[in-house]
Write a protein that holds these residues in place. Sequence first.
Motif, PDB file in Angstrom:
ATOM      1  N   ASP A 126       0.835  -1.204   0.000  1.00 11.87           N
ATOM      2  CA  ASP A 126       0.000   0.000   0.000  1.00 11.87           C
ATOM      3  C   ASP A 126       0.872   1.257   0.000  1.00 11.87           C
ATOM      4  O   ASP A 126       0.594   2.213  -0.730  1.00 11.87           O
ATOM      5  N   GLN A 127       1.919   1.257   0.804  1.00 12.94           N
ATOM      6  CA  GLN A 127       2.826   2.403   0.844  1.00 12.94           C
ATOM      7  C   GLN A 127       3.498   2.610  -0.511  1.00 12.94           C
ATOM      8  O   GLN A 127       3.588   3.747  -0.984  1.00 12.94           O
ATOM      9  N   GLN A 128       3.957   1.528  -1.124  1.00 16.61           N
ATOM     10  CA  GLN A 128       4.580   1.636  -2.441  1.00 16.61           C
ATOM     11  C   GLN A 128       3.586   2.179  -3.468  1.00 16.61           C
ATOM     12  O   GLN A 128       3.933   3.004  -4.310  1.00 16.61           O
ATOM     13  N   LEU A 129       2.369   1.717  -3.377  1.00 14.30           N
ATOM     14  CA  LEU A 129       1.314   2.171  -4.276  1.00 14.30           C
ATOM     15  C   LEU A 129       1.055   3.674  -4.093  1.00 14.30           C
ATOM     16  O   LEU A 129       0.979   4.432  -5.075  1.00 14.30           O
ATOM     17  N   LEU A 130       0.964   4.126  -2.853  1.00 13.33           N
ATOM     18  CA  LEU A 130       0.740   5.547  -2.580  1.00 13.33           C
ATOM     19  C   LEU A 130       1.913   6.405  -3.049  1.00 13.33           C
ATOM     20  O   LEU A 130       1.716   7.497  -3.597  1.00 13.33           O
ATOM     21  N   ILE A 131       3.118   5.924  -2.846  1.00 10.05           N
ATOM     22  CA  ILE A 131       4.302   6.665  -3.311  1.00 10.05           C
ATOM     23  C   ILE A 131       4.263   6.805  -4.826  1.00 10.05           C
ATOM     24  O   ILE A 131       4.486   7.902  -5.370  1.00 10.05           O
TER      25      ILE A 131
ATOM     26  N   LEU B 183       3.420  13.390   0.322  1.00  7.84           N
ATOM     27  CA  LEU B 183       3.539  13.186   1.764  1.00  7.84           C
ATOM     28  C   LEU B 183       4.621  12.137   2.028  1.00  7.84           C
ATOM     29  O   LEU B 183       4.795  11.204   1.250  1.00  7.84           O
ATOM     30  N   PRO B 184       5.338  12.277   3.138  1.00  5.50           N
ATOM     31  CA  PRO B 184       6.355  11.269   3.471  1.00  5.50           C
ATOM     32  C   PRO B 184       5.684   9.981   3.943  1.00  5.50           C
ATOM     33  O   PRO B 184       4.821  10.010   4.820  1.00  5.50           O
ATOM     34  N   LEU B 185       6.051   8.881   3.334  1.00  4.93           N
ATOM     35  CA  LEU B 185       5.455   7.587   3.708  1.00  4.93           C
ATOM     36  C   LEU B 185       6.515   6.641   4.225  1.00  4.93           C
ATOM     37  O   LEU B 185       7.601   6.577   3.793  1.00  4.93           O
TER      38      LEU B 185
END
Length: 151
Positions: free
Chosen positions: A6-11, A149-151
């Motif tokens: 999910d984090q990779q996807l958001l980045i 945003l920083p993830l």
Amino acid sequence: MLDKKDQQLLIALQANARMSVADLASHISLSDTPCLRRIKKLEQASIITGYHAAINPKALKLNVLVYAFVRLNQNSASAARQFEQHVEKLTHVLECSVISGSYDYLLKIIAHDLESYEQFVKHQLGSLSCIANIESTVVLKQSFSKKQLPL
């Protein structure tokens, strides 16, 4: 909670929201269907709230960026509601934040030039009876503006 995928996807989406699902899936090592399912889950959870084009304001001759500190004449829910409903309708107001300290709100406002900002303050913003004081700070130069945003 967000897992690593999910984090990779958001980045990836923050960097380029126009990526196809196939490209996103490949980028984070998933197949298309699970990737699309994750996107939908993030949208339903209001983690992804929209997709927007980044537009150069200067290309539209919006050359002045101003931060306006606003103090209301009374600290009441009705005055706050009246103010917030009014400024949300003003297209030149990009952001409205409730702040602590000697002012109640911080507005981020964009205008074509200083003269148009003056007209905006006098005729649109300053016409509200619940406003006691407006203090403006003109941005001389914006060094950078981060959207990710920083993830």
